[in-house]
Design a protein around this motif. Structure first.
Motif, PDB file in Angstrom:
ATOM      1  N   ALA A 180      -2.262  15.707   7.325  1.00 50.91           N
ATOM      2  CA  ALA A 180      -2.933  16.579   8.222  1.00 50.91           C
ATOM      3  C   ALA A 180      -3.967  15.986   8.956  1.00 50.91           C
ATOM      4  CB  ALA A 180      -4.202  17.936   6.848  1.00 50.91           C
ATOM      5  N   VAL A 181      -4.754  15.301   8.741  1.00 48.36           N
ATOM      6  CA  VAL A 181      -5.387  14.851   9.928  1.00 48.36           C
ATOM      7  C   VAL A 181      -5.381  14.071  11.076  1.00 48.36           C
ATOM      8  CG1 VAL A 181      -7.749  13.652  10.441  1.00 48.36           C
ATOM      9  CG2 VAL A 181      -7.619  15.125   8.819  1.00 48.36           C
ATOM     10  N   SER A 182      -3.941  13.095   9.775  1.00 52.35           N
ATOM     11  CA  SER A 182      -3.628  12.056  11.309  1.00 52.35           C
ATOM     12  C   SER A 182      -2.434  11.846  11.793  1.00 52.35           C
ATOM     13  CB  SER A 182      -3.264  10.545  10.292  1.00 52.35           C
ATOM     14  OG  SER A 182      -2.066  11.465   9.010  1.00 52.35           O
ATOM     15  N   GLN A 183      -1.772  13.915  11.445  1.00 53.55           N
ATOM     16  CA  GLN A 183      -0.766  14.062  12.107  1.00 53.55           C
ATOM     17  C   GLN A 183       0.694  13.093  12.198  1.00 53.55           C
ATOM     18  OE1 GLN A 183      -1.032  18.042  13.178  1.00 53.55           O
ATOM     19  NE2 GLN A 183      -2.674  17.335  12.571  1.00 53.55           N
ATOM     20  N   SER A 184       0.970  12.215  10.579  1.00 56.58           N
ATOM     21  CA  SER A 184       1.790  11.584  10.817  1.00 56.58           C
ATOM     22  C   SER A 184       2.636  12.250   9.921  1.00 56.58           C
ATOM     23  CB  SER A 184       1.053  10.031  10.229  1.00 56.58           C
ATOM     24  OG  SER A 184       0.592  10.018   8.639  1.00 56.58           O
ATOM     25  N   GLY A 185       2.351  13.409   9.272  1.00 56.09           N
ATOM     26  CA  GLY A 185       3.576  13.487   8.669  1.00 56.09           C
ATOM     27  C   GLY A 185       3.404  12.887   7.271  1.00 56.09           C
ATOM     28  N   MET A 186       3.886  12.558   6.478  1.00 49.74           N
ATOM     29  CA  MET A 186       4.349  11.762   5.253  1.00 49.74           C
ATOM     30  C   MET A 186       4.201  10.542   4.772  1.00 49.74           C
ATOM     31  SD  MET A 186       2.642  14.087   2.605  1.00 49.74           S
ATOM     32  CE  MET A 186       3.575  13.216   1.311  1.00 49.74           C
ATOM     33  N   TYR A 187       4.299  10.073   7.052  1.00 50.96           N
ATOM     34  CA  TYR A 187       4.859   8.171   6.613  1.00 50.96           C
ATOM     35  C   TYR A 187       3.359   7.777   6.030  1.00 50.96           C
ATOM     36  CZ  TYR A 187       5.560   4.199   9.439  1.00 50.96           C
ATOM     37  OH  TYR A 187       5.642   3.074   9.958  1.00 50.96           O
ATOM     38  N   LEU A 188       2.884   8.144   6.977  1.00 50.29           N
ATOM     39  CA  LEU A 188       1.632   6.823   6.503  1.00 50.29           C
ATOM     40  C   LEU A 188       1.081   6.958   4.418  1.00 50.29           C
ATOM     41  CD1 LEU A 188      -1.959   6.964   8.624  1.00 50.29           C
ATOM     42  CD2 LEU A 188      -0.514   5.090   8.314  1.00 50.29           C
ATOM     43  N   HIS A 189       1.348   7.810   3.803  1.00 49.05           N
ATOM     44  CA  HIS A 189       1.065   8.402   2.981  1.00 49.05           C
ATOM     45  C   HIS A 189       2.052   7.704   2.214  1.00 49.05           C
ATOM     46  CE1 HIS A 189       1.056  10.595  -1.261  1.00 49.05           C
ATOM     47  NE2 HIS A 189       2.421  10.345  -1.526  1.00 49.05           N
ATOM     48  N   GLU A 190       3.950   7.432   2.821  1.00 51.46           N
ATOM     49  CA  GLU A 190       4.682   6.512   2.039  1.00 51.46           C
ATOM     50  C   GLU A 190       4.283   5.460   2.014  1.00 51.46           C
ATOM     51  OE1 GLU A 190       7.189   7.680   0.329  1.00 51.46           O
ATOM     52  OE2 GLU A 190       6.445   9.884   0.496  1.00 51.46           O
ATOM     53  N   LEU A 191       3.842   5.163   3.340  1.00 45.56           N
ATOM     54  CA  LEU A 191       3.623   3.658   3.559  1.00 45.56           C
ATOM     55  C   LEU A 191       2.715   3.088   2.883  1.00 45.56           C
ATOM     56  CD1 LEU A 191       4.486   1.310   5.549  1.00 45.56           C
ATOM     57  CD2 LEU A 191       2.570   2.356   7.459  1.00 45.56           C
ATOM     58  N   MET A 192       1.714   3.442   3.030  1.00 47.23           N
ATOM     59  CA  MET A 192       0.027   3.479   1.504  1.00 47.23           C
ATOM     60  C   MET A 192       0.364   3.725   0.069  1.00 47.23           C
ATOM     61  SD  MET A 192      -1.247   1.772   3.731  1.00 47.23           S
ATOM     62  CE  MET A 192      -1.873   2.439   5.633  1.00 47.23           C
ATOM     63  N   HIS A 193       2.144   4.087  -0.250  1.00 50.09           N
ATOM     64  CA  HIS A 193       2.068   4.421  -1.883  1.00 50.09           C
ATOM     65  C   HIS A 193       2.110   3.551  -2.861  1.00 50.09           C
ATOM     66  CE1 HIS A 193       4.759   6.713  -4.676  1.00 50.09           C
ATOM     67  NE2 HIS A 193       3.385   7.241  -4.214  1.00 50.09           N
ATOM     68  N   ASP A 194       2.086   1.794  -2.645  1.00 53.12           N
ATOM     69  CA  ASP A 194       2.002   1.347  -3.645  1.00 53.12           C
ATOM     70  C   ASP A 194       0.395   0.842  -3.791  1.00 53.12           C
ATOM     71  OD1 ASP A 194       4.933   1.068  -4.299  1.00 53.12           O
ATOM     72  OD2 ASP A 194       5.604  -0.417  -2.891  1.00 53.12           O
ATOM     73  N   GLY A 195      -0.093   0.914  -2.575  1.00 54.89           N
ATOM     74  CA  GLY A 195      -1.340   0.206  -2.219  1.00 54.89           C
ATOM     75  C   GLY A 195      -2.257   1.820  -3.461  1.00 54.89           C
ATOM     76  N   ARG A 196      -2.427   2.931  -2.928  1.00 52.16           N
ATOM     77  CA  ARG A 196      -2.397   4.048  -3.779  1.00 52.16           C
ATOM     78  C   ARG A 196      -1.674   3.357  -5.360  1.00 52.16           C
ATOM     79  NH1 ARG A 196      -1.728   9.724  -1.884  1.00 52.16           N
ATOM     80  NH2 ARG A 196      -2.201   8.951   0.834  1.00 52.16           N
ATOM     81  N   HIS A 197      -1.349   3.221  -5.426  1.00 51.60           N
ATOM     82  CA  HIS A 197      -1.434   3.119  -7.082  1.00 51.60           C
ATOM     83  C   HIS A 197      -1.590   2.251  -7.954  1.00 51.60           C
ATOM     84  CE1 HIS A 197       2.838   6.309  -8.315  1.00 51.60           C
ATOM     85  NE2 HIS A 197       2.526   6.535  -7.071  1.00 51.60           N
ATOM     86  N   LEU A 198      -1.856   1.314  -7.350  1.00 50.33           N
ATOM     87  CA  LEU A 198      -2.010  -0.377  -7.217  1.00 50.33           C
ATOM     88  C   LEU A 198      -3.537   0.290  -7.625  1.00 50.33           C
ATOM     89  CD1 LEU A 198      -2.671  -3.341  -7.241  1.00 50.33           C
ATOM     90  CD2 LEU A 198      -3.344  -3.611  -4.909  1.00 50.33           C
ATOM     91  N   LEU A 199      -4.460   0.925  -6.020  1.00 47.69           N
ATOM     92  CA  LEU A 199      -6.026   1.036  -6.443  1.00 47.69           C
ATOM     93  C   LEU A 199      -6.280   2.190  -7.544  1.00 47.69           C
ATOM     94  CD1 LEU A 199      -6.646   1.097  -2.727  1.00 47.69           C
ATOM     95  CD2 LEU A 199      -7.986  -0.234  -4.204  1.00 47.69           C
ATOM     96  N   GLY A 200      -4.929   3.133  -7.990  1.00 49.19           N
ATOM     97  CA  GLY A 200      -5.362   4.247  -8.878  1.00 49.19           C
ATOM     98  C   GLY A 200      -5.437   5.076  -8.612  1.00 49.19           C
ATOM     99  N   VAL A 201      -5.510   5.495  -7.369  1.00 49.22           N
ATOM    100  CA  VAL A 201      -6.243   7.013  -6.515  1.00 49.22           C
ATOM    101  C   VAL A 201      -4.759   7.862  -7.091  1.00 49.22           C
ATOM    102  CG1 VAL A 201      -5.753   8.191  -3.831  1.00 49.22           C
ATOM    103  CG2 VAL A 201      -6.408   5.447  -4.866  1.00 49.22           C
ATOM    104  N   PRO A 202      -4.913   8.829  -7.186  1.00 51.86           N
ATOM    105  CA  PRO A 202      -4.072   9.884  -7.696  1.00 51.86           C
ATOM    106  C   PRO A 202      -2.925   9.983  -6.762  1.00 51.86           C
ATOM    107  CG  PRO A 202      -6.174  10.969  -8.504  1.00 51.86           C
ATOM    108  CD  PRO A 202      -6.202   9.435  -7.433  1.00 51.86           C
ATOM    109  N   CYS A 203      -1.815  10.615  -6.796  1.00 51.49           N
ATOM    110  CA  CYS A 203      -1.222  10.483  -6.021  1.00 51.49           C
ATOM    111  C   CYS A 203      -0.035  12.003  -6.370  1.00 51.49           C
ATOM    112  CB  CYS A 203      -0.281   9.395  -6.299  1.00 51.49           C
ATOM    113  SG  CYS A 203       0.849   9.560  -4.940  1.00 51.49           S
ATOM    114  N   HIS A 204       0.929  11.229  -7.999  1.00 52.73           N
ATOM    115  CA  HIS A 204       1.773  12.279  -8.403  1.00 52.73           C
ATOM    116  C   HIS A 204       1.824  12.080  -9.759  1.00 52.73           C
ATOM    117  CE1 HIS A 204       4.836   9.229  -8.569  1.00 52.73           C
ATOM    118  NE2 HIS A 204       4.273   8.888  -7.411  1.00 52.73           N
TER     119      HIS A 204
END
Ligand SMILES: [Zn+2]
Length: 67
Positions: A43-67
């Motif tokens: 929404a802010v980065s205007q990158s669609g889900m690109y950054l989300h997908e790029l950082m996806h493993d990092g999210r899970h590693l850090l325990g950030v709720p994702c899906h």
């Protein structure tokens, strides 16, 4: 003759304003990186889900709720 009081120059601060500015910049940068890794949904980065997908493993590693 009255004794003259000497006026001392203001002491230099223990932490320089330049260092404070640099620290504020580092904190702002780290907050931006944290946002991009953990919370960006495009929404802010205007990158669609690109950054989300790029950082996806990092999210899970850090325990950030994702899906
Ligand atoms: Zn996920």
């Amino acid at each position: 003759m009255p004794e003259l009081q000497t006026v001392r120059p203001a002491t230099t601060p223990a932490v320089s304003p330049r260092l404070i500015g640099a620290a504020a910049g580092v904190v702002a940068f780290m907050l931006l990186i944290t946002y991009l890794v953990a919370f960006d949904q495009g929404a802010v980065s205007q990158s669609g889900m690109y950054l989300h997908e790029l950082m996806h493993d990092g999210r899970h590693l850090l325990g950030v709720p994702c899906h």
